[in-house]
Write an enzyme that holds these catalytic residues in place. Structure first.
Site, PDB file in Angstrom:
ATOM      1  N   ASP A 102       0.831  -1.202   0.000  1.00 57.78           N
ATOM      2  CA  ASP A 102       0.000   0.000   0.000  1.00 57.78           C
ATOM      3  C   ASP A 102       0.869   1.257   0.000  1.00 57.78           C
ATOM      4  O   ASP A 102       2.072   1.215   0.287  1.00 57.78           O
ATOM      5  CB  ASP A 102      -0.943   0.026   1.202  1.00 57.78           C
ATOM      6  CG  ASP A 102      -0.199   0.054   2.548  1.00 57.78           C
ATOM      7  OD1 ASP A 102       0.842  -0.638   2.667  1.00 57.78           O
ATOM      8  OD2 ASP A 102      -0.646   0.759   3.460  1.00 57.78           O
ATOM      9  N   GLU A 144      -0.152  -1.065   5.665  1.00 59.75           N
ATOM     10  CA  GLU A 144       0.954  -0.690   6.556  1.00 59.75           C
ATOM     11  C   GLU A 144       0.906   0.781   6.922  1.00 59.75           C
ATOM     12  O   GLU A 144       1.369   1.171   8.007  1.00 59.75           O
ATOM     13  CB  GLU A 144       2.288  -1.017   5.872  1.00 59.75           C
ATOM     14  CG  GLU A 144       3.515  -0.895   6.772  1.00 59.75           C
ATOM     15  CD  GLU A 144       4.138   0.505   6.807  1.00 59.75           C
ATOM     16  OE1 GLU A 144       5.003   0.766   7.670  1.00 59.75           O
ATOM     17  OE2 GLU A 144       3.747   1.349   5.971  1.00 59.75           O
TER      18      GLU A 144
END
Length: 366
Positions: free
Chosen positions: A77, A135
């Protein structure tokens, strides 16, 4: 509306082009599914890899019966896009760069890992590759954390490498982090008659003075010097332009060296700000360098690059908490992470690819 077909990435184009392709597949936190679909489509035809998908976290591992296992991980991400996709390739100060969201944090590292996962059919150690979601947001959504809870068996390993940006150098461990809210109280009154109230914002001045005067420590842990930080990261107070505020909150972030626990860090903050109301809103343990592990020593020797401390918190702390020595190693300058002009030097992508390939293929690892 039909779901887009997940086409595999072209591994034959090399890691630099693969970085571009993975970056151009936008995957802001919470929207990683299609990128992970494409990673599955890319790797599902390789017989030496066992693929395991948990939500939007993908694990690919070899099962060759080697004496040791290395875990190599990276998050897929990014922070939100701000007119910085698609990726551009340009010279910056005469150096070849890929420019755009995710190039540094951390799709350059992911591209290297995906390419090597496909290529290394006979590595010297068994390898567990992990690519995880969420994350960049709240820890309760972190794909690595959720995978560890659901499948602890996948976290059996002797050493771990997280592909966070390190300029293709090795950064051991990481600082821990604690965030607190410190509140002052007052008494509301009309601002035209302020003397009948007590101004909570004014009462916060000593808190800010403490922060401004604070000298962060530099602490050596296993040969690496970690620089701490204590800073106000937000302040709120007041309800209207003609009301003396009865409450003010200063949001404080403490980045502490991995020689202390989060409990010890909170105790230090209590010593500093205990005369006011304190609420702990976030805490994460740091991780010791892990450079004394046999595989870590061989990794340092093989790459021949400096060992440095990681000042920011990273998921190496999750591996450390599981008893797995872990380091950060990936392309990109961490100072460029999340910047609108985020960019990675092409040479660093290539350096990391060469370094990992050579080390994972070294016969004396097993």
């Amino acid at each position: 509306m039909s779901t887009p077909i997940a086409l595999p990435f072209d591994l034959s184009a090399g890691t630099v082009e693969l970085t571009r392709e993975i970056c151009d597949e936008a995957s802001v936190s919470g929207a990683e599914a299609h990128l992970v679909d494409r990673l599955v489509a890319t790797l599902e035809g390789f017989d030496h890899l066992e693929l395991i998908r948990h939500g939007n976290t993908l694990t690919a591992r070899t099962n060759l019966g080697r004496a040791q296992r290395v875990i190599i991980a990276g998050h897929v991400d990014t922070v939100p896009i701000n007119n910085n996709l698609p990726i551009r390739r340009e010279l910056v100060d005469g150096i070849d760069h890929l420019i755009g969201r995710g190039t540094v944090d951390m799709k350059g590292g992911v591209a290297v890992q995906v390419a090597l996962a496909a290529e290394l059919t006979d590595p010297a150690v068994d390898i567990t590759w992990m690519w995880y979601d969420n994350e960049e947001v709240s820890s309760d959504l972190n794909g690595l954390r959720l995978l560890a809870e659901a499948r602890p068996d996948l976290f059996e390993g002797d050493f771990a490498i997280l592909g966070e940006p390190t300029r293709a150098e090795i950064e051991g461990g990481c600082n821990g982090t604690v965030r607190i809210e410190v509140r002052t109280r007052g008494l509301r009154a009309h601002s035209a008659r302020a003397w009948v109230g007590e101004n909570a914002i004014h009462a916060a001045a000593p808190i800010l003075e403490k922060l401004a005067a604070y000298q962060p420590a530099q602490i050596e842990v296993e040969g690496l010097v970690y620089r701490e930080g204590l800073n106000a990261v937000g302040i709120t107070g007041g309800i209207a332009g003609n009301v003396i505020p009865d409450e003010c909150m200063v949001h404080i972030n403490y980045r502490f060296a991995p020689n202390k626990s989060a409990d010890e860090a909170i105790a230090h903050l209590t010593d500093l700000f205990g005369e006011w109301d304190i609420t702990v809103v976030d805490r994460a343990e740091g991780a010791r360098p892990g450079l004394d592990a046999p595989l870590a020593k061989r990794f340092l020797t093989a790459l021949g690059v400096p060992a440095l401390p990681k000042y920011g918190w990273t998921d190496v702390a999750r591996f450390s908490a599981l008893g797995i020595p872990a380091v950060n190693y990936g392309p990109g300058d961490p100072l460029r992470a999340h910047a609108d002009d985020e960019r990675v030097a092409v040479a660093e992508i290539e350096d990391c690819e060469r370094g990992l390939r050579a080390w994972l293929s070294t016969s004396d690892l097993d």
